[in-house]
Design a protein around this motif. Structure first.
Motif, PDB file in Angstrom:
ATOM      1  N   MET A 141      14.280 -25.149  98.512  1.00  0.00           N
ATOM      2  CA  MET A 141      15.326 -24.252  98.504  1.00  0.00           C
ATOM      3  C   MET A 141      16.796 -24.979  98.222  1.00  0.00           C
ATOM      4  SD  MET A 141      16.634 -21.470  98.407  1.00  0.00           S
ATOM      5  CE  MET A 141      15.424 -19.979  99.043  1.00  0.00           C
ATOM      6  N   SER A 142      16.917 -24.898  96.915  1.00  0.00           N
ATOM      7  CA  SER A 142      18.343 -25.279  96.441  1.00  0.00           C
ATOM      8  C   SER A 142      19.033 -24.153  96.334  1.00  0.00           C
ATOM      9  CB  SER A 142      18.149 -26.312  95.259  1.00  0.00           C
ATOM     10  OG  SER A 142      19.315 -26.683  94.733  1.00  0.00           O
ATOM     11  N   SER A 143      20.178 -24.448  95.374  1.00  0.00           N
ATOM     12  CA  SER A 143      21.056 -23.011  95.179  1.00  0.00           C
ATOM     13  C   SER A 143      21.544 -23.123  93.794  1.00  0.00           C
ATOM     14  CB  SER A 143      21.908 -22.994  96.203  1.00  0.00           C
ATOM     15  OG  SER A 143      23.043 -22.091  96.179  1.00  0.00           O
ATOM     16  N   VAL A 185      13.258 -24.069  94.118  1.00  0.00           N
ATOM     17  CA  VAL A 185      14.109 -22.834  93.655  1.00  0.00           C
ATOM     18  C   VAL A 185      15.550 -22.964  93.752  1.00  0.00           C
ATOM     19  CG1 VAL A 185      12.088 -21.459  93.548  1.00  0.00           C
ATOM     20  CG2 VAL A 185      13.669 -21.326  95.534  1.00  0.00           C
ATOM     21  N   ALA A 186      16.417 -22.326  93.018  1.00  0.00           N
ATOM     22  CA  ALA A 186      17.899 -22.422  93.006  1.00  0.00           C
ATOM     23  C   ALA A 186      18.412 -21.031  92.976  1.00  0.00           C
ATOM     24  CB  ALA A 186      18.489 -23.386  92.103  1.00  0.00           C
ATOM     25  N   GLN A 220      12.729 -10.569  96.968  1.00  0.00           N
ATOM     26  CA  GLN A 220      11.457 -10.368  96.403  1.00  0.00           C
ATOM     27  C   GLN A 220      11.585 -11.274  94.885  1.00  0.00           C
ATOM     28  OE1 GLN A 220       8.684  -8.925  97.911  1.00  0.00           O
ATOM     29  NE2 GLN A 220       7.654 -10.385  96.146  1.00  0.00           N
ATOM     30  N   ASP A 221      12.675 -11.273  93.977  1.00  0.00           N
ATOM     31  CA  ASP A 221      12.626 -12.019  92.901  1.00  0.00           C
ATOM     32  C   ASP A 221      12.467 -13.331  93.231  1.00  0.00           C
ATOM     33  OD1 ASP A 221      13.337  -9.878  91.218  1.00  0.00           O
ATOM     34  OD2 ASP A 221      15.495 -10.066  91.760  1.00  0.00           O
ATOM     35  N   VAL A 222      13.200 -14.181  94.375  1.00  0.00           N
ATOM     36  CA  VAL A 222      12.904 -15.267  94.711  1.00  0.00           C
ATOM     37  C   VAL A 222      11.372 -15.819  95.073  1.00  0.00           C
ATOM     38  CG1 VAL A 222      13.952 -17.410  95.958  1.00  0.00           C
ATOM     39  CG2 VAL A 222      15.202 -15.624  95.208  1.00  0.00           C
ATOM     40  N   ILE A 244      17.110 -19.084  89.527  1.00  0.00           N
ATOM     41  CA  ILE A 244      16.696 -17.720  89.704  1.00  0.00           C
ATOM     42  C   ILE A 244      18.255 -17.054  89.567  1.00  0.00           C
ATOM     43  CG2 ILE A 244      15.422 -15.935  90.725  1.00  0.00           C
ATOM     44  CD1 ILE A 244      13.908 -18.187  92.008  1.00  0.00           C
ATOM     45  N   ASN A 245      18.799 -16.618  88.776  1.00  0.00           N
ATOM     46  CA  ASN A 245      20.238 -16.120  88.860  1.00  0.00           C
ATOM     47  C   ASN A 245      20.436 -15.110  87.785  1.00  0.00           C
ATOM     48  OD1 ASN A 245      20.825 -17.524  86.511  1.00  0.00           O
ATOM     49  ND2 ASN A 245      21.220 -19.454  87.652  1.00  0.00           N
ATOM     50  N   GLY A 246      19.707 -14.433  87.029  1.00  0.00           N
ATOM     51  CA  GLY A 246      19.978 -13.504  85.939  1.00  0.00           C
ATOM     52  C   GLY A 246      20.651 -14.062  84.678  1.00  0.00           C
TER      53      GLY A 246
END
Length: 250
Positions: A141-143, A185-186, A220-222, A244-246
């Motif tokens: 898990m990143s960001s 994932v970020a 849920q997207d993540v 995962i940021n749109g």
């Protein structure tokens, strides 16, 4: 995607992104263990859901910044469910916002512990089991903060999440030849308690306005992305940090 009979461990898996991912793996047929720090009510709710649906699962309260706690978690999971096939090293967070000039060494070290050390310890424990079997998948898990520096007063958080991303890429190169895939994932703005605590309605609205898809993400997207990275559908992905940021930053 099916994870029938796979043993999955999700750290920080009782709420938010972790909770959504715990439930998603269970629905996909996995035997799921998850750790939690303080969210006992949320953990109990998931356990009750598992029992009602006939899912084999395990909830473990643990401080995954401590080596002895991580060792115990993996021993319990292996004893009760089997050796871990998939690890989602999700545990972490932002303790509080603090300008760099005001950040104490204690806060800096706490940020490292909950975000980076916990990831290292859990990956290390997973690999001790995965390497002899020459199989397994790890998702870290990143960001978004790892790429854009994060919000005001979050330099300590952004630094650790950047380190998680780098650690993920390095580990992928190290264990890929052993048949183990490591990806991360970020997430960006995801509608969870994190942003309820550390953001404002105005700040969230401004972020949505800058997001090409014009909405906040959901846990849920993540979770969907984590399951994809852990699945055979991503069998040729390693060292990937999926943002995962749109569409922010593209």
């Amino acid at each position: 995607m099916s994870f029938q009979d796979k043993v999955v461990l999700v750290t920080g898996g009782a709420s938010g992104i972790g909770g959504a991912t715990t439930r998603a793996f269970a629905k996909a047929g996995a035997k799921v263990a998850f750790t939690y720090a303080t969210s006992r009510d949320e953990a109990d709710a998931i356990v009750q859901e598992f029992a009602a649906e006939g899912v084999k699962g395990l909830a473990l309260q643990a401080d995954v910044t401590r080596p002895e706690a991580v060792t115990e978690v993996f021993a319990r999971v292996e004893r009760d469910l089997g050796p871990v096939d998939i690890l989602f090293a999700n545990a972490g967070g932002l303790l509080k916002r603090s300008r760099c000039v005001d950040t104490s060494l204690e806060l800096w070290q706490q940020a490292i512990a909950i975000n980076l050390t916990s990831t290292f310890l859990c990956c290390q424990a997973a690999l001790r089991s995965m390497e002899p079997r020459r199989s397994g998948a790890i998702v870290t898990m990143s960001s978004l903060a790892a790429f854009d520096g994060g919000g005001f007063g979050a330099a300590h958080y952004a630094a650790t999440k950047g380190a998680v991303a780098t650690f993920t890429r390095s580990l992928a190169k190290e264990v890929g030849p052993l048949g183990i895939r490591v990806n991360g994932v970020a997430p960006g703005l995801i509608g969870t308690r994190f942003h309820d605590t550390f953001n404002t309605p105005e700040g969230r609205a401004a972020a949505v306005e800058k997001t090409p898809l014009r909405r906040e993400g959901t846990p849920q997207d993540v979770a969907d992305a984590v399951l994809y990275l852990a699945s055979d559908h991503a069998s040729y992905l390693a060292g990937e940090i999926m943002q995962i940021n749109g569409g922010v930053g593209f």
